[in-house]
Design a protein around this motif. Structure first.
Motif, PDB file in Angstrom:
ATOM      1  N   UNK B  92       0.838  -1.202   0.000  1.00  0.00           N
ATOM      2  CA  UNK B  92       0.000   0.000   0.000  1.00  0.00           C
ATOM      3  C   UNK B  92       0.871   1.249   0.000  1.00  0.00           C
ATOM      4  N   UNK B  93       1.899   1.250   0.867  1.00  0.00           N
ATOM      5  CA  UNK B  93       2.777   2.416   0.953  1.00  0.00           C
ATOM      6  C   UNK B  93       3.502   2.650  -0.365  1.00  0.00           C
ATOM      7  N   UNK B  96       0.964   4.300  -2.659  1.00  0.00           N
ATOM      8  CA  UNK B  96       0.672   5.644  -2.176  1.00  0.00           C
ATOM      9  C   UNK B  96       1.845   6.592  -2.435  1.00  0.00           C
ATOM     10  N   UNK B  97       3.057   6.178  -2.057  1.00  0.00           N
ATOM     11  CA  UNK B  97       4.198   7.057  -2.209  1.00  0.00           C
ATOM     12  C   UNK B  97       4.609   7.164  -3.684  1.00  0.00           C
ATOM     13  N   UNK B  99       2.437   7.384  -6.070  1.00  0.00           N
ATOM     14  CA  UNK B  99       1.545   8.450  -6.540  1.00  0.00           C
ATOM     15  C   UNK B  99       2.022   9.823  -6.047  1.00  0.00           C
ATOM     16  N   UNK B 100       2.448   9.882  -4.763  1.00  0.00           N
ATOM     17  CA  UNK B 100       2.946  11.145  -4.211  1.00  0.00           C
ATOM     18  C   UNK B 100       4.162  11.625  -5.009  1.00  0.00           C
TER      19      UNK B 100
END
Lengths: 432, 169
Positions: B92-93, B96-97, B99-100
């Motif tokens: 997940x991280x 998420x990261x 995308x960031x």
């Protein structure tokens, strides 16, 4: 209805992600994304970039890594040994004897360090073995260390106060000054409790060490000069209004390096270790702060905090009622979350409501720090408990039992602070 | 896999230099002010150094296991399920990261395209200090991807703890 739905979605997302073990900063960012996409029509990437840049390239925040670095340098000096030998003759004859070294030693180290884990580790590394070898009861030695170690957060400088100041956009210098009197008050409360406990349990406290001649006492007292000088340089310059928090921190780093050099502990290896440690700790805090900043901006677009503020105003709770409810909530949260995460979640979601009720944000910051101090010593997640576990090898729950009275003293401090807000605000008004 | 660790640690060292730079900059500023002079745009430079320090250190902090997460709930699960939860969290991280990092890259390339300048006495193209943010966040996503892979193959994910303090509290 919308309020209920939004807070439901927020709590659910955070709960699932944090429970799964997703890193706090990442989970905060993800919750921000969820709030943005579900409840607003704002283009989320555009905002993310701006938030990341504005909140990481922040002049106010530069105080944070410098204060962390200062603590890392001092942790590797002989400061703790010097504190113990300098303070021991001063407090040795009080009821409770050398247990007071934990309180006063933590109070002094807290005034040069911004972290309660560093304070507990530095003071405890010396004081726990010394107290044990002299035959002090473990619950006295360990409990008083865990309790007083939390002073690292309240007595300035303080990492968590910087986090609160940056996130809540409140003057860090004012927060620092607001922490002074409550910090001294807590020291007095801890010491009073130690004295009373020792009178009631004389078997837990050995006879005092033989009296030390005056000349030797003065010689030992001289060992405290460097650290007192550093306190005056750092807090004094903030109090006198001549330095910003960042400048005071830079002076503190220089002072700590000088102390390390004179104490003979300034090796290249120590310097690099302190710098790398400080870099990683500030990156860790930075990630949480950035996640919180993004969640805060999601909140301001979605309007949840202002809805919450209206709800709280309409509920007729009043200041005392709100503080009571929040305290219970934070203590529960503190069992699972670390202090910094609690602070940033509070400033993202609850702070607008708190200000709308008419609570002074500086006072609230001081209150929040004491609540976070409680979180440091509540199991299963309590940083000070971990530190003491490392120092003693005892189980978390054994340590927790010894800490209970000091936790109650922190509760008492919150009650006093709510009943007499001047404890925090008086000195700030005198200064500004 | 070893090569990525060297790169991540190297970035960590750059972050440390950047942090030390903040200290040197502010001390020089105090010194020069006593002499009646000053460094132009010192506040800007210090703030940029902080941004660089935070972002470049993110991946190294991950492989040292210093980023905060809640582990108390997973400890209650049986080891096998806890291991799967660990993989899901790391996966997940990564997403998420990732995308960031992509969003930050977009932000920085806009600064580049529109020649945005800083507001201070010295006008610097903003993409220059911002590029540390883009690099750091991209490597952070890589570090999470590497972690996910290592977890799947049952390799150790974190370096041995040395003599450091735990956390900033």
């Amino acid at each position: 209805m919308d309020l209920l739905l939004q807070s439901g979605v927020l709590i659910f997302t955070l709960f699932v992600l944090l429970g799964l073990g997703v890193w706090v900063g990442v989970a905060l960012m993800a919750s921000g994304v969820v709030i943005f996409t579900v409840f607003t029509s704002t283009p989320v990437e555009a905002i993310l970039g701006t938030v990341m840049w504005v909140h990481s390239a922040s002049w106010t925040l530069t105080a944070l890594p410098l204060f962390i670095w200062m603590g890392e340098i001092l942790y590797r000096t002989r400061l703790a040994e010097n504190l113990f030998s300098g303070l021991a003759p001063l407090v040795g004859r009080l009821p409770g004897g050398l247990a007071h070294v934990n309180v006063v030693g933590c109070g002094i180290f807290a005034a040069v360090s911004g972290s309660s884990a560093a304070t507990t580790a530095t003071v405890g590394r010396i004081s726990l073995p010394e107290l044990k070898s002299r035959g002090y009861a473990e619950r006295l030695a360990i409990g008083s260390l865990a309790g007083s170690g939390t002073l690292g957060l309240l007595i300035p400088p303080s990492i968590v106060m910087i986090v609160y100041g940056v996130a809540a956009q409140v003057s860090i210098n004012r927060l620092f000054i607001a922490g002074v009197v409550p910090g001294l008050m807590l020291m007095a409360l801890f010491s009073t409790y130690i004295a009373i406990w020792s009178k009631m349990n004389p078997s837990g406290v050995p006879a005092p060490d033989p009296r030390i001649p005056m000349g030797e006492r003065l010689r030992r007292l001289r060992m405290l000069f460097p650290v007192v000088g550093l306190i005056i340089g750092v807090i004094g310059s903030i109090y006198a209004g001549v330095a910003t928090a960042t400048e005071a921190a830079a002076i503190g780093v220089l002072g700590a390096l000088v102390i390390a050099a004179f104490g003979g502990s300034l090796s290249i290896q120590n310097l690099i270790a302190s710098l790398m440690g400080a870099t990683r700790t500030s990156a860790m805090i930075g990630l949480i702060l950035l996640g919180a900043a993004f969640l805060t901006s999601a909140m301001s677009f979605s309007g949840l905090p202002s809805d919450l503020a209206e709800l709280i105003s309409a509920s007729g709770l009043g200041t005392t009622g709100l503080i009571a409810v929040l305290t219970v909530f934070f203590v529960l949260l503190g069992c699972f979350l670390d202090g910094i995460s609690i602070v940033v979640l509070t400033t993202s979601v609850v702070l607008p409501a708190v200000i709308a009720v008419g609570i002074d944000p500086i006072w609230f910051g001081t209150y929040l720090i004491i609540v976070v101090e409680m979180a440091q010593i509540t199991p299963p997640l309590g940083f000070n408990l971990f530190v003491i576990q490392n120092l003693t090898g005892k189980s978390i729950f054994e340590i927790t039992r010894m800490v209970v009275p000091y936790f109650m003293i922190l509760v008492l401090a919150v009650i006093l602070l709510t009943a007499f807000p001047q404890i925090a605000t008086w000195l700030v008004e005198q200064t500004y | 896999m070893l090569l990525t660790r060297h790169i991540l640690n190297f970035c960590g060292s750059l972050a440390a230099l950047s942090l030390a730079g903040i200290g040197v900059l502010i001390l020089s500023q105090i010194g020069l002010r006593l002499l009646g002079s000053q460094i132009p745009s010192a506040d800007d430079f210090a703030a940029w150094a902080l941004s660089a320090s935070i972002f470049l250190a993110l991946p190294a902090t991950l492989i040292h296991g210093d980023h905060i997460r809640v582990t108390s709930l997973c400890q209650l699960l049986p080891p096998k399920i806890a291991h799967i939860a660990d993989i899901v969290a790391a996966g997940f991280a990564t997403v998420m990261m990732g995308w960031v990092a992509w969003a930050i890259f977009g932000y920085v390339s806009e600064s580049w395209t529109y020649h945005e300048l800083s507001q201070g006495v010295i006008a610097v193209p903003l993409w220059i200090p911002q590029s540390a943010m883009a690099l750091g966040s991209a490597l952070f996503a890589v570090a999470f991807a590497e972690r996910t892979g290592r977890l799947i193959f049952g390799l150790p994910v974190e370096l041995e703890k040395t003599d450091t303090l735990s956390g900033g509290e």
